[in-house]
Design a protein around this motif. Structure first.
Motif, PDB file in Angstrom:
ATOM      1  N   ASN A  92       0.830  -1.209   0.000  1.00 29.38           N
ATOM      2  CA  ASN A  92       0.000   0.000   0.000  1.00 29.38           C
ATOM      3  C   ASN A  92       0.860   1.253   0.000  1.00 29.38           C
ATOM      4  O   ASN A  92       0.560   2.232  -0.697  1.00 29.38           O
ATOM      5  CB  ASN A  92      -0.915   0.006   1.229  1.00 29.38           C
ATOM      6  CG  ASN A  92      -1.946  -1.107   1.198  1.00 29.38           C
ATOM      7  OD1 ASN A  92      -2.352  -1.551   0.129  1.00 29.38           O
ATOM      8  ND2 ASN A  92      -2.366  -1.563   2.363  1.00 29.38           N
ATOM      9  N   ALA A  93       1.939   1.230   0.780  1.00 24.05           N
ATOM     10  CA  ALA A  93       2.824   2.397   0.844  1.00 24.05           C
ATOM     11  C   ALA A  93       3.518   2.619  -0.500  1.00 24.05           C
ATOM     12  O   ALA A  93       3.622   3.755  -0.977  1.00 24.05           O
ATOM     13  CB  ALA A  93       3.855   2.216   1.956  1.00 24.05           C
ATOM     14  N   ILE A  94       3.999   1.533  -1.114  1.00 24.57           N
ATOM     15  CA  ILE A  94       4.670   1.656  -2.398  1.00 24.57           C
ATOM     16  C   ILE A  94       3.719   2.209  -3.456  1.00 24.57           C
ATOM     17  O   ILE A  94       4.100   3.050  -4.280  1.00 24.57           O
ATOM     18  CB  ILE A  94       5.238   0.290  -2.827  1.00 24.57           C
ATOM     19  CG1 ILE A  94       6.461  -0.066  -1.966  1.00 24.57           C
ATOM     20  CG2 ILE A  94       5.622   0.274  -4.303  1.00 24.57           C
ATOM     21  CD1 ILE A  94       6.963  -1.477  -2.160  1.00 24.57           C
ATOM     22  N   ALA A  95       2.471   1.734  -3.428  1.00 21.91           N
ATOM     23  CA  ALA A  95       1.501   2.193  -4.419  1.00 21.91           C
ATOM     24  C   ALA A  95       1.224   3.689  -4.299  1.00 21.91           C
ATOM     25  O   ALA A  95       0.821   4.329  -5.271  1.00 21.91           O
ATOM     26  CB  ALA A  95       0.192   1.411  -4.268  1.00 21.91           C
ATOM     27  N   ALA A  96       1.462   4.252  -3.124  1.00 22.33           N
ATOM     28  CA  ALA A  96       1.190   5.676  -2.905  1.00 22.33           C
ATOM     29  C   ALA A  96       2.387   6.558  -3.232  1.00 22.33           C
ATOM     30  O   ALA A  96       2.261   7.782  -3.230  1.00 22.33           O
ATOM     31  CB  ALA A  96       0.762   5.904  -1.450  1.00 22.33           C
ATOM     32  N   LEU A  97       3.545   5.956  -3.509  1.00 21.51           N
ATOM     33  CA  LEU A  97       4.764   6.728  -3.738  1.00 21.51           C
ATOM     34  C   LEU A  97       5.140   6.728  -5.218  1.00 21.51           C
ATOM     35  O   LEU A  97       5.011   5.703  -5.890  1.00 21.51           O
ATOM     36  CB  LEU A  97       5.930   6.134  -2.943  1.00 21.51           C
ATOM     37  CG  LEU A  97       5.872   6.265  -1.428  1.00 21.51           C
ATOM     38  CD1 LEU A  97       6.994   5.437  -0.799  1.00 21.51           C
ATOM     39  CD2 LEU A  97       6.004   7.715  -1.012  1.00 21.51           C
ATOM     40  N   PRO A  98       5.636   7.841  -5.726  1.00 18.95           N
ATOM     41  CA  PRO A  98       6.131   7.854  -7.102  1.00 18.95           C
ATOM     42  C   PRO A  98       7.497   7.190  -7.194  1.00 18.95           C
ATOM     43  O   PRO A  98       8.280   7.220  -6.245  1.00 18.95           O
ATOM     44  CB  PRO A  98       6.237   9.345  -7.423  1.00 18.95           C
ATOM     45  CG  PRO A  98       6.483   9.996  -6.097  1.00 18.95           C
ATOM     46  CD  PRO A  98       5.731   9.175  -5.085  1.00 18.95           C
ATOM     47  N   GLY A  99       7.760   6.543  -8.319  1.00 12.83           N
ATOM     48  CA  GLY A  99       9.101   6.067  -8.585  1.00 12.83           C
ATOM     49  C   GLY A  99       9.463   4.723  -8.008  1.00 12.83           C
ATOM     50  O   GLY A  99      10.579   4.244  -8.193  1.00 12.83           O
ATOM     51  N   ILE A 100       8.559   4.064  -7.296  1.00  8.34           N
ATOM     52  CA  ILE A 100       8.861   2.763  -6.704  1.00  8.34           C
ATOM     53  C   ILE A 100       7.709   1.812  -7.001  1.00  8.34           C
ATOM     54  O   ILE A 100       6.541   2.194  -6.918  1.00  8.34           O
ATOM     55  CB  ILE A 100       9.128   2.877  -5.185  1.00  8.34           C
ATOM     56  CG1 ILE A 100       9.447   1.493  -4.593  1.00  8.34           C
ATOM     57  CG2 ILE A 100       7.991   3.549  -4.463  1.00  8.34           C
ATOM     58  CD1 ILE A 100       9.943   1.554  -3.155  1.00  8.34           C
ATOM     59  N   SER A 101       8.037   0.590  -7.379  1.00  5.25           N
ATOM     60  CA  SER A 101       7.034  -0.408  -7.728  1.00  5.25           C
ATOM     61  C   SER A 101       7.446  -1.756  -7.155  1.00  5.25           C
ATOM     62  O   SER A 101       8.555  -1.911  -6.636  1.00  5.25           O
ATOM     63  CB  SER A 101       6.878  -0.497  -9.257  1.00  5.25           C
ATOM     64  OG  SER A 101       8.147  -0.660  -9.883  1.00  5.25           O
ATOM     65  N   TYR A 102       6.554  -2.745  -7.238  1.00  4.48           N
ATOM     66  CA  TYR A 102       6.853  -4.041  -6.649  1.00  4.48           C
ATOM     67  C   TYR A 102       6.195  -5.168  -7.439  1.00  4.48           C
ATOM     68  O   TYR A 102       5.220  -4.961  -8.162  1.00  4.48           O
ATOM     69  CB  TYR A 102       6.394  -4.111  -5.189  1.00  4.48           C
ATOM     70  CG  TYR A 102       4.889  -4.209  -5.027  1.00  4.48           C
ATOM     71  CD1 TYR A 102       4.256  -5.453  -4.948  1.00  4.48           C
ATOM     72  CD2 TYR A 102       4.101  -3.067  -4.963  1.00  4.48           C
ATOM     73  CE1 TYR A 102       2.875  -5.547  -4.808  1.00  4.48           C
ATOM     74  CE2 TYR A 102       2.727  -3.153  -4.826  1.00  4.48           C
ATOM     75  CZ  TYR A 102       2.117  -4.384  -4.744  1.00  4.48           C
ATOM     76  OH  TYR A 102       0.760  -4.488  -4.623  1.00  4.48           O
TER      77      TYR A 102
END
Length: 235
Positions: A92-102
């Motif tokens: 959830n945190a990654i989805a809210a941040l630009p430039g980072i994916s998983y």
């Protein structure tokens, strides 16, 4: 203390604060714009029987993304279990941040445990994760890592930092060959920061290949007293 002495001490304290990165003032967050890292390109290894390997890697990933660098997290073996939810907090945190994916390539359960999961499926998923890691490393080699990368593009267009979470567990359990981990390092382009985590056993095969090796050592852990994974700390 006299008034003159008190004033001099205050002036020295302010001067000392001005020499710190924040100059004695709490820094304000800035808008995240795409930037190229100045000194990326190392191979990091995080292993040990203590809690914190993935946590440390995620912290670095968020830090890099906060500077506008393109980051991707590829997870091995973390496909879920009855003690955790399917969606972990970091997703959830990654989805809210630009430039980072998983991406998650794990099979349900945990290899070698009596949780109803088949070991063959674990190996199949780990091998798929390994092939995906190769694709991402090769994509980074084709990209210009000395330049900013768009923050909203797929990782197949290149990333500055690639986190291979739990790949060392997969190698330790024979789901991937340690030689394949070394191959990923060999084919890594100079500007790609590669972070590998996992394994309670020391990955000696990485001694000559890694720039940073950190052991996360357990001194006490609540799991030994029967505590299950807690939402917000372990997932």
């Amino acid at each position: 203390m006299t008034e003159d002495a008190s004033g001099e001490a205050e002036r020295r304290e302010r001067a000392s604060e001005r020499g710190t990165p924040g100059a004695g003032v709490t820094p304000e967050a800035r808008e995240i714009d795409p930037t190229a890292p100045e000194e990326f390109g190392l191979v990091q290894v995080w292993w040990g029987d203590g809690k914190g390997k993935t946590t440390a890697a995620l912290g670095m990933a968020v830090r890099a993304a906060g500077h506008g660098h393109r980051v991707h997290l590829l997870q091995f073996m973390k496909g879920g279990a009855d003690s955790v939810e399917a969606v972990r907090g970091e997703y959830n945190a990654i989805a809210a941040l630009p430039g980072i994916s998983y991406e998650n390539t794990g099979h349900y359960g945990w290899h070698g445990m009596a949780d109803g999961s088949g070991d063959g499926a674990h190996e199949e998923n780990a091998q798929a994760g390994l092939e995906r890691a190769r694709e991402l490393v090769d994509a980074a080699a084709d990209a210009d890592l000395d330049a900013p990368l768009p923050l909203d593009t797929e990782p197949d267009a290149g990333v500055h930092m690639l986190v291979l979470d739990e790949i060392l567990y997969a190698a330790d359990r024979g789901l991937v060959d340690p030689a394949d981990v070394l191959d990923l390092i060999d084919r890594k382009p100079p500007g790609l920061e590669l972070v590998c985590t996992g394994s309670h056993e020391r990955p000696d095969y990485l001694d000559d290949a890694a720039d940073l090796i950190t052991q996360v050592k357990k001194e006490a852990h609540p799991i030994d007293a029967g505590q299950r994974a807690r939402k917000g700390t372990e997932y």
